[in-house]
Design a protein around this motif. Structure first.
Motif, PDB file in Angstrom:
ATOM      1  N   GLN A  63       4.865   5.412  -7.879  1.00 48.37           N
ATOM      2  CA  GLN A  63       5.561   4.685  -6.814  1.00 48.37           C
ATOM      3  C   GLN A  63       7.068   4.963  -6.771  1.00 48.37           C
ATOM      4  OE1 GLN A  63       4.244   0.681  -7.454  1.00 48.37           O
ATOM      5  NE2 GLN A  63       5.661   0.256  -9.119  1.00 48.37           N
ATOM      6  N   LYS A  64       7.588   5.631  -7.828  1.00 50.61           N
ATOM      7  CA  LYS A  64       8.994   6.042  -7.809  1.00 50.61           C
ATOM      8  C   LYS A  64       9.178   7.476  -7.305  1.00 50.61           C
ATOM      9  CE  LYS A  64      10.839   3.071 -11.454  1.00 50.61           C
ATOM     10  NZ  LYS A  64      11.416   3.017 -12.819  1.00 50.61           N
ATOM     11  N   ASN A  65       8.070   8.172  -7.099  1.00 49.03           N
ATOM     12  CA  ASN A  65       8.096   9.598  -6.740  1.00 49.03           C
ATOM     13  C   ASN A  65       8.090   9.742  -5.214  1.00 49.03           C
ATOM     14  OD1 ASN A  65       7.524  12.305  -6.270  1.00 49.03           O
ATOM     15  ND2 ASN A  65       6.079  12.469  -7.979  1.00 49.03           N
ATOM     16  N   THR A  66       9.186  10.227  -4.653  1.00 45.24           N
ATOM     17  CA  THR A  66       9.295  10.311  -3.185  1.00 45.24           C
ATOM     18  C   THR A  66       8.186  11.171  -2.572  1.00 45.24           C
ATOM     19  OG1 THR A  66      10.818  12.185  -3.353  1.00 45.24           O
ATOM     20  CG2 THR A  66      11.795  10.004  -3.175  1.00 45.24           C
ATOM     21  N   GLU A  67       7.725  12.194  -3.287  1.00 45.91           N
ATOM     22  CA  GLU A  67       6.696  13.087  -2.750  1.00 45.91           C
ATOM     23  C   GLU A  67       5.361  12.367  -2.519  1.00 45.91           C
ATOM     24  OE1 GLU A  67       6.914  16.744  -2.075  1.00 45.91           O
ATOM     25  OE2 GLU A  67       8.847  15.770  -1.812  1.00 45.91           O
ATOM     26  N   VAL A  68       5.145  11.288  -3.266  1.00 48.89           N
ATOM     27  CA  VAL A  68       3.861  10.586  -3.222  1.00 48.89           C
ATOM     28  C   VAL A  68       3.589   9.972  -1.842  1.00 48.89           C
ATOM     29  CG1 VAL A  68       2.720   8.508  -4.146  1.00 48.89           C
ATOM     30  CG2 VAL A  68       3.599  10.247  -5.691  1.00 48.89           C
ATOM     31  N   LYS A  99       4.211  -2.103  -6.414  1.00 44.88           N
ATOM     32  CA  LYS A  99       5.245  -2.591  -5.510  1.00 44.88           C
ATOM     33  C   LYS A  99       4.916  -2.112  -4.098  1.00 44.88           C
ATOM     34  CE  LYS A  99       9.248  -3.156  -8.581  1.00 44.88           C
ATOM     35  NZ  LYS A  99       8.403  -3.819  -9.519  1.00 44.88           N
ATOM     36  N   LYS A 100       4.726  -3.072  -3.209  1.00 46.53           N
ATOM     37  CA  LYS A 100       4.358  -2.744  -1.835  1.00 46.53           C
ATOM     38  C   LYS A 100       5.431  -1.878  -1.159  1.00 46.53           C
ATOM     39  CE  LYS A 100       2.900  -5.042   2.379  1.00 46.53           C
ATOM     40  NZ  LYS A 100       2.405  -6.332   2.861  1.00 46.53           N
ATOM     41  N   GLU A 101       6.702  -2.170  -1.448  1.00 46.69           N
ATOM     42  CA  GLU A 101       7.784  -1.463  -0.757  1.00 46.69           C
ATOM     43  C   GLU A 101       8.200  -0.183  -1.493  1.00 46.69           C
ATOM     44  OE1 GLU A 101       8.281  -2.514   2.137  1.00 46.69           O
ATOM     45  OE2 GLU A 101       7.165  -4.370   1.801  1.00 46.69           O
ATOM     46  N   LEU A 156      -2.554 -10.659  -2.250  1.00 51.16           N
ATOM     47  CA  LEU A 156      -2.255  -9.236  -2.452  1.00 51.16           C
ATOM     48  C   LEU A 156      -1.039  -8.747  -1.663  1.00 51.16           C
ATOM     49  CD1 LEU A 156      -5.902  -7.789  -2.334  1.00 51.16           C
ATOM     50  CD2 LEU A 156      -4.559  -8.407  -4.356  1.00 51.16           C
ATOM     51  N   VAL A 157      -0.485  -9.590  -0.807  1.00 49.21           N
ATOM     52  CA  VAL A 157       0.594  -9.159   0.096  1.00 49.21           C
ATOM     53  C   VAL A 157       1.771  -8.473  -0.613  1.00 49.21           C
ATOM     54  CG1 VAL A 157       2.426 -10.022   1.627  1.00 49.21           C
ATOM     55  CG2 VAL A 157       0.070 -10.696   2.029  1.00 49.21           C
ATOM     56  N   PRO A 158       2.274  -8.973  -1.751  1.00 50.47           N
ATOM     57  CA  PRO A 158       3.446  -8.316  -2.359  1.00 50.47           C
ATOM     58  C   PRO A 158       3.139  -6.961  -3.001  1.00 50.47           C
ATOM     59  CG  PRO A 158       3.190 -10.595  -3.145  1.00 50.47           C
ATOM     60  CD  PRO A 158       1.910 -10.210  -2.479  1.00 50.47           C
ATOM     61  N   TYR A 159       1.877  -6.635  -3.148  1.00 49.98           N
ATOM     62  CA  TYR A 159       1.506  -5.485  -3.975  1.00 49.98           C
ATOM     63  C   TYR A 159       0.906  -4.315  -3.183  1.00 49.98           C
ATOM     64  CZ  TYR A 159       1.925  -9.472  -7.076  1.00 49.98           C
ATOM     65  OH  TYR A 159       2.394 -10.596  -7.701  1.00 49.98           O
ATOM     66  N   TYR A 160       0.126  -4.619  -2.191  1.00 44.85           N
ATOM     67  CA  TYR A 160      -0.613  -3.582  -1.451  1.00 44.85           C
ATOM     68  C   TYR A 160      -0.154  -3.496  -0.002  1.00 44.85           C
ATOM     69  CZ  TYR A 160      -4.181  -3.194  -5.171  1.00 44.85           C
ATOM     70  OH  TYR A 160      -4.852  -2.973  -6.350  1.00 44.85           O
ATOM     71  N   LYS A 161       0.041  -2.258   0.464  1.00 39.98           N
ATOM     72  CA  LYS A 161       0.318  -2.049   1.895  1.00 39.98           C
ATOM     73  C   LYS A 161      -0.976  -2.033   2.694  1.00 39.98           C
ATOM     74  CE  LYS A 161       4.510   0.829   1.832  1.00 39.98           C
ATOM     75  NZ  LYS A 161       4.846   1.904   0.944  1.00 39.98           N
ATOM     76  N   SER A 162      -2.077  -1.611   2.055  1.00 37.33           N
ATOM     77  CA  SER A 162      -3.326  -1.346   2.777  1.00 37.33           C
ATOM     78  C   SER A 162      -4.513  -1.964   2.054  1.00 37.33           C
ATOM     79  CB  SER A 162      -3.549   0.170   2.895  1.00 37.33           C
ATOM     80  OG  SER A 162      -2.449   0.795   3.520  1.00 37.33           O
TER      81      SER A 162
END
Length: 330
Positions: free
Chosen positions: A189-194, A213-215, A235-241
């Protein structure tokens, strides 16, 4: 109304390998509801990591058969309320709910999509699953495929493999089936390429999502963590999908409610599947006009599909336009 059911076996075209194990076949339970020469079909499959026991399902069906058969034909949402009183496992509930929607649509001479005013133009494309294997073999399968979207299964994180998949410049998602560590997730989640991956599905075992981290750069997608509508707020703070599977949530009726609430909470939504025949896939296809992603390749992975209906061809969702879910047995 008449209830019939039959145990079937689905044979995979090739060994299906995921972090939970390797599979060559899946047991399926076919449900048929009949009235006035119309037949509706639903299905559930035995997934070992969900501890599905078909013998208990068969005993339950024998127990509730008289109650179902005296039911008058009512709207599917009212029939679902009746089913909720029968204390059914979500997988069995889903099979009965889908079978009834199929039957009701055929009796009304309207498709599920018409009955629920679901958009059917420009449906999303489905991904196809690439089993756990060496990254070289996975890349070969992707490059040979006529599909445009891929869900690559992995068992634990190999950073070099991730980098090689990212260099392909294809539409790829990662599904670790809960095999990533907290450290793996932090690195991802810190890797911009991901962010080039369309999503990263169920990275950690159930209820171990607090490191996510969702964001972040990763589009984390909940599968086993998201069983039903009650999961969504937490799950809202953790998952976007989220990945909605009909068998997990109990069928088409609860899936419609889940989609509505997930939209209110700003989730991206996928309709997913297990290894299923066209009976199960037809139901999932009917919802693709409401979602952002589809993973409905289940029937494409088996060699003995026993039904026709809505289907997926090289990722394109093909709707039958027939009443109900359009399901017919071969």
């Amino acid at each position: 109304m008449e209830l019939r059911f039959e145990l079937k076996q689905l044979h995979l075209k090739e060994t299906f390998s995921i972090a939970y194990g390797n599979y060559n076949k899946r047991d399926a339970l076919l449900i048929e509801l009949s009235h006035q020469n119309c037949n509706g079909f639903g299905e559930c499959v035995a997934i070992d990591y969900y501890q599905i026991d078909f013998q208990s399902f068969v005993l339950k069906l024998k127990e509730i058969k008289p109650k179902i058969e005296v039911q008058k034909i009512i709207h599917p949402k009212d029939f679902f309320k009746f089913l909720l009183n029968l204390n059914l496992h979500p997988f069995l509930l889903s099979a009965l709910d889908c079978a009834y929607w199929d039957l009701f649509g055929k009796l009304e001479n309207k498709s599920f999509i018409e009955l629920n005013q679901i958009p059917s133009e420009n449906s999303v494309e489905s991904s196809i699953t690439i089993s756990v294997a060496s990254v070289e073999d996975q890349i070969k399968k992707i490059e040979k495929s006529g599909w445009n979207k891929f869900k690559v299964k992995c068992k634990s994180l190999n950073k070099n493999d991730v980098e090689r998949l990212l260099k392909l410049n294809r539409n790829i998602a990662l599904d670790s089936n809960a095999s990533f560590t907290d450290e793996d997730c932090i690195w991802l989640q810190k890797n911009t390429e991901v962010q080039k991956f369309s999503y990263l599905e169920q990275p950690r075992p159930i209820d171990n999502y607090h490191v996510l981290k969702k964001e972040s750069f990763a589009n984390w997608m909940a599968d086993e963590d998201c069983q039903n509508i009650d999961s969504l707020d937490e799950l809202v703070p953790y998952y976007k999908s989220i990945n909605i599977k009909l068998m997990k949530c109990g069928g088409l009726t609860p899936a419609l409610e889940m989609i509505k609430k997930a939209r209110e909470l700003n989730y991206k939504i996928m309709i997913g599947c297990m290894t299923e025949s066209t009976v199960g896939i037809s139901a999932g296809c009917a919802l693709t006009g409401l979602v952002d992603y589809a993973d409905l390749d289940g029937a494409n992975l088996i060699s003995n599909d026993y039904a026709t209906g809505n289907f997926v061809e090289n990722g394109k969702i093909i709707l039958s336009q027939k009443p109900g879910l359009g399901i017919e047995l071969k």
